[in-house]
Structures are given as structure tokens and as C-alpha cells.
Write a protein that holds these residues in place. Structure first.
Motif, short mmCIF file in Angstrom:
data_model
loop_
_atom_site.label_atom_id
_atom_site.label_comp_id
_atom_site.label_asym_id
_atom_site.label_seq_id
_atom_site.Cartn_x
_atom_site.Cartn_y
_atom_site.Cartn_z
N LEU A 178 21.88 -25.97 63.16
CA LEU A 178 21.61 -27.41 63.22
C LEU A 178 20.39 -27.76 62.37
O LEU A 178 20.42 -28.71 61.58
N THR A 179 19.31 -27.00 62.55
CA THR A 179 18.08 -27.26 61.79
C THR A 179 18.31 -27.01 60.31
O THR A 179 17.85 -27.77 59.45
N LEU A 180 19.02 -25.93 59.99
CA LEU A 180 19.35 -25.61 58.60
C LEU A 180 20.15 -26.75 57.96
O LEU A 180 19.88 -27.14 56.82
N ALA A 181 21.13 -27.28 58.71
CA ALA A 181 21.98 -28.34 58.16
C ALA A 181 21.19 -29.62 57.92
O ALA A 181 21.43 -30.33 56.94
N ILE A 182 20.22 -29.91 58.81
CA ILE A 182 19.38 -31.08 58.60
C ILE A 182 18.53 -30.89 57.34
O ILE A 182 18.45 -31.78 56.48
N ALA A 183 17.87 -29.73 57.22
CA ALA A 183 17.08 -29.44 56.02
C ALA A 183 17.95 -29.47 54.77
O ALA A 183 17.54 -29.97 53.71
N ASP A 184 19.18 -28.96 54.91
CA ASP A 184 20.13 -28.94 53.80
C ASP A 184 20.49 -30.36 53.38
O ASP A 184 20.54 -30.68 52.18
N ASP A 185 20.75 -31.23 54.36
CA ASP A 185 21.11 -32.62 54.05
C ASP A 185 19.95 -33.35 53.38
O ASP A 185 20.16 -34.13 52.44
N ILE A 186 18.74 -33.12 53.89
CA ILE A 186 17.57 -33.74 53.26
C ILE A 186 17.44 -33.25 51.82
O ILE A 186 17.18 -34.04 50.90
N GLY A 187 17.63 -31.94 51.62
CA GLY A 187 17.57 -31.38 50.28
C GLY A 187 18.65 -31.97 49.38
O GLY A 187 18.39 -32.29 48.20
N SER A 188 19.85 -32.15 49.92
CA SER A 188 20.94 -32.71 49.13
C SER A 188 20.65 -34.16 48.73
O SER A 188 20.97 -34.58 47.62
N ILE A 189 20.04 -34.91 49.66
CA ILE A 189 19.70 -36.30 49.35
C ILE A 189 18.62 -36.35 48.27
O ILE A 189 18.65 -37.22 47.38
N ILE A 190 17.68 -35.41 48.31
CA ILE A 190 16.66 -35.34 47.25
C ILE A 190 17.33 -35.01 45.92
O ILE A 190 17.00 -35.59 44.87
N VAL A 191 18.31 -34.09 45.94
CA VAL A 191 19.05 -33.74 44.73
C VAL A 191 19.77 -34.96 44.18
O VAL A 191 19.76 -35.22 42.97
N VAL A 192 20.39 -35.73 45.08
CA VAL A 192 21.10 -36.94 44.65
C VAL A 192 20.12 -37.93 44.03
O VAL A 192 20.39 -38.52 42.98
N ALA A 193 18.96 -38.10 44.71
CA ALA A 193 17.98 -39.07 44.21
C ALA A 193 17.42 -38.67 42.86
O ALA A 193 17.19 -39.51 41.98
N VAL A 194 17.21 -37.36 42.65
CA VAL A 194 16.60 -36.87 41.42
C VAL A 194 17.64 -36.68 40.30
O VAL A 194 17.41 -37.07 39.15
N GLY A 195 18.78 -36.08 40.67
CA GLY A 195 19.73 -35.68 39.63
C GLY A 195 20.91 -36.61 39.42
O GLY A 195 21.56 -36.54 38.37
#
Length: 459
Positions: A178-195
Motif C-alpha cells: 500500500l505504501t509502495l503504491a502510494i509512493a509509486d503514484d506520487i512518483g508517476s504524477i511527478i513524471v507526468v508533470a515533468v515529462g
């Protein structure tokens, strides 16, 4: 009339309780939610492939909410649809419930130890880097822009598969994923925002931060009025929508802000029980107003004796498991399978999810634990950790979202179709491999107390 004994006192049960109790027990079986999610996923796939026009038309149905001159479509600057309602509104509630569960674990559970709390964050980073590298190695040409597609873990489908496995999933692994998936989603949103986006509306995000700060302050001041917090949450969510940052992050943040400590101190509760008990034993005469006052005090103390985090999490679970997650699956799992679209993009995405995800999670976790930076969760060994990494390869919704951004140009329609097939096959393969592997390496952890009917029947 049937009665049930509670602390030595027989409490009468209504006739309806005989019918409600079995349903409540059934809904408390974790595998029920997983089976339901898989069934709805199959329905969505059949619907989309047999009649894609009606599937798309249904989830594209517009809806509006108007108060006087104000309407939601004007506020959003676009016409909201049923699909948007599920993915941006209802899924925020799902992420809120996940945030509540993680907050409980941070304060009193598995994540209370910093070395255990750091592990899922590092594992999430490994689980994002390895799939992206595999994609770029296999597909370095014009389609390289899709490197972010296999990086995400779909938390809803992963939770559904874990629920299907029931007690074969150790509590420590569930919390870690659960914690990994939350961190993963936050990371993915950062990727979307940047890339993959033109930028974030920082003014709207700043207003959201202000209202989230007000939420934190209200909790610190002891305000427990759910209407007040509901208004603050809706305003914060709306600001996230306007900012361009996915609003489900708002749900996670509010869940993490929710207090775990009960409002009523244990010493006060014990004293109140003693006082009321003495009054009952001595048979002190009371007026009707006094009885009402005592009962109201007991009711308030009972409600506030538990944490707001625990109370909200308990009430939300049935809605999340049997309404929100099935609707999410129905709205997102309808991917059209086009064998002619299979390409290097398909292979890159599928291998990134099936191999890159578990490999990245396992190797980074192994290195961090051997370096004594982190430690394995309770009840988790290396084989079980690898199985959890396999389940984290389910990358459905966020992967589809990133694919739409990476290959949104009509000139890249072939790449988009290939990416969707890769996401579908990679996610299903990850789910199947993960479930089968966990059934082999993990044993059920039922205890007599957990399996008894008394343990789940509400009083």
C-alpha cells in the motif's frame, strides 16, 4: 425475541438482525472483494470488445451539478463525464481510505519503525526505474517517449488481488505494498508533470495547500465535526483538480492528516465507567432528564473513545470494496484487444511490468536491507517479498493515462494501441503470476479467533 449476551447483560436482537448479520459476515471476507473486482473486470472487457461504441458512450455521458448561476462544468472548464466522476472523484475517496490505513500503521503499526517505513519508498523508486530502463532498451526509437508507461502500479487492482489471496498476504506485506503504491503514484504524477504535461497551475495548488493546512490545524485544535472537515476536503480536492495535479493525491494527504489518537483519554473513560457502574449498583434514583444526560454522555464517550482515523476507515471499507473499486474496474478495464497492434511497444510495456517491476522492487529492497538501511516487514521473507513485487506489476489505470499522454498525437495511434495491449497483457500476467506464486510460497495465517463468527459479528 432472541437475545445476545454482552458483558453479562442480555441485549434483545431485532428480527432483521438475523438476516443482516450473515450479510455482514460475508462482506467481511476479504476474498469477496477480490472476486467481485475480477468479475467486474471481465464484464468490462467483454462489454468493450463486443460493443465498444456503447461502452465509450456510457462512460462519456455528461452530468452537471448546478446551484443558481454556478455549475460544475463551468467551474471545471469542461463537461464532466461519468468516467471522470469515477476516476477523479470516487477514487479520491479510495485513496483517502488508503491514506487512513497507512496513517494507522505509521503511528501504531508496521511503519512505526523508520527502517520499515523507508523500505517501500526505496522499493517504489526501484520499481519505477527498472521498467523504464527495460522499455528504453527494447524500444529506443521514435516510440521512446512511452518510457513512463510501465512505471506505475495500479493500487486498486493490486489491493483487489491481495484481497483475493486473503490471509496468505501477511499484514506487513500488505502495508508495504500500500505504501509502495502510494509512493509509486506520487512518483508517476511527478513524471507526468515533468515529462508529459505543459505544467502545473501553481496558484490553484497553493490554495489547496492553504486549505490542507486549515484541515491540519482543525485536527490539532480538536475539531471533530465531519461537516467542517468535509467542506475543507471538497475545497482542497477542487483546487487539486484545477491545478492539474491528480486529485487522488489530495485524498492520500487528508488521510495522512487524520488523527489516530482518541479524543477521550483512557483515564476519563475508566472513571466514567466506574461512576456509572456505582450509580447502577447503588440503584440511585434518576429523573428522565438525568437518564438522558448520562446516556448522551456514554454515547459521546463511546464514539470518541476510538480514533477518528479508525472510525472513518471502518465505515468506508464496505463502500470502497463493494462500490468504488467495482465501478473503477468497470470504467477502466474496458480495453479493446487488437492483436494487429502488437509491436515492440507492446513487448516493452509488458516486460517492463512483468519483469521490471518485481526485479526493481526486489533488488533495491535486497540492497537496502543488506546495507542495514531498512528491514523486512513482519511476517515477510524474501520469497513473499518477490511475490509482492509481482503483484505490484499490475499497472492498469495510471499506465493507460500515461500512454494517452505519451502517444496522444493521432500520428502515434499505432503506438497507443500497442501500448494498451501491452498494459493489458502485462497487468494480467503480473496478477496471475503473483497470485499463483503467493499461493505456493505463503501459507494462510488464520487464527481461531479470526475465523470464529463472534470475531466478525457486530454488537
Amino acid at each position: 425475541m432472541e437475545e445476545k449476551e454482552v458483558l453479562g447483560t442480555k441485549v434483545p436482537l431485532q428480527a432483521i438482525d438475523k438476516f443482516v448479520a450473515p450479510v455482514q459476515r460475508f462482506l467481511k471476507i476479504e476474498s469477496t472483494a477480490g472476486i467481485g473486482l475480477i468479475a467486474v473486470t471481465i464484464i468490462a472487457l467483454l462489454w468493450a470488445n463486443l460493443s465498444n461504441e456503447t461502452y465509450l458512450a456510457f462512460w462519456s455521458l455528461p452530468f452537471n451539478f448546478t446551484i443558481g448561476p454556478w455549475s460544475i462544468d463551468k467551474a471545471l472548464h469542461h463537461a464532466p463525464t461519468l468516467g471522470w466522476l469515477v476516476n477523479d472523484a470516487l477514487m479520491t475517496i479510495f485513496f483517502f481510505s488508503v491514506g487512513l490505513e497507512v496513517k494507522g500503521e505509521i503511528v501504531h503499526g508496521e511503519l512505526h519503525d523508520m527502517r520499515k517505513a523507508l523500505l517501500p519508498v526505496l522499493a517504489a523508486i526501484g520499481g519505477m526505474i527498472f521498467p523504464a530502463v527495460i522499455y528504453l532498451v527494447i524500444c529506443p526509437g521514435e516510440a521512446h517517449h512511452g518510457w513512463g508507461i510501465p512505471m506505475a502500479t495500479d493500487i486498486a487492482f493490486t489491493v483487489g488481488c491481495m484481497a483475493l489471496l486473503g490471509t496468505r498476504i501477511p499484514h506487513g506485506l500488505r502495508v508495504m505494498i500500500l505504501t509502495l503504491a502510494i509512493a509509486d503514484d506520487i512518483g508517476s504524477i511527478i513524471v507526468v508533470a515533468v515529462g508529459y504535461s505543459s505544467g502545473v497551475q501553481w496558484s490553484a495548488l497553493g490554495i489547496a495547500v492553504i486549505f490542507l493546512t486549515l484541515t491540519w490545524l482543525s485536527f490539532r485544535l480538536g475539531i471533530r465535526n465531519l461537516f467542517v472537515h468535509g467542506v475543507l476536503a471538497v475545497i482542497s480536492w477542487f483546487c487539486f483538480v484545477q491545478s492539474g495535479v491528480h486529485p487522488t493525491i489530495c485524498g492520500v494527504i487528508i488521510g495522512l492528516l487524520t488523527p489516530v489518537a482518541p479524543m477521550v483519554k483512557r483515564a476519563y473513560m475508566d472513571q466514567l465507567i466506574v461512576t456509572v457502574g456505582d450509580a447502577v449498583k447503588e440503584n440511585r434514583p434518576m429523573t428522565n432528564d438525568q437518564r438522558k444526560e448520562v446516556l448522551a454522555m456514554l454515547e459521546k464517550t463511546s464514539r470518541e473513545s476510538g480514533s477518528l482515523q479508525g472510525r472513518l476507515n471502518t465505515h468506508l471499507q464496505p463502500w470502497v470494496n463493494f462500490v468504488i473499486m467495482p465501478l473503477f474496474a468497470l470504467a477502466n478495464a474496458g480495453v479493446v484487444i487488437e492483436p494487429s497492434a502488437v509491436s515492440l511497444v507492446t513487448l516493452s510495456v509488458a516486460l517492463g511490468l512483468v519483469i521490471g517491476k518485481p526485479l526493481g522492487i526486489f533488488l533495491v529492497s535486497f540492497a537496502a536491507i543488506k546495507a542495514k538501511i531498512c528491514m523486512l516487514p513482519t511476517g515477510v521473507n524474501w520469497k513473499i517479498l518477490l511475490g509482492g513485487g509481482m503483484l505490484a506489476g499490475i499497472g492498469f489505470t495510471m499506465s493507460l493515462f500515461v500512454a494517452g499522454l505519451a502517444f496522444g498525437d493521432p500520428a502515434h495511434a499505432t503506438y497507443l494501441a500497442g501500448a494498451k495491449v501491452g498494459i493489458l497483457t502485462g497487468s494480467f500476467a503480473s496478477a496471475i503470476f503473483g497470485i499463483l506464486f503467493m499461493k505456493i510460497v505463503s501459507k494462510p495465517t488464520n487464527t481461531p479467533e479470526e475465523s470464529s463468527s463472534d470475531a466478525v459479528e457486530p454488537v
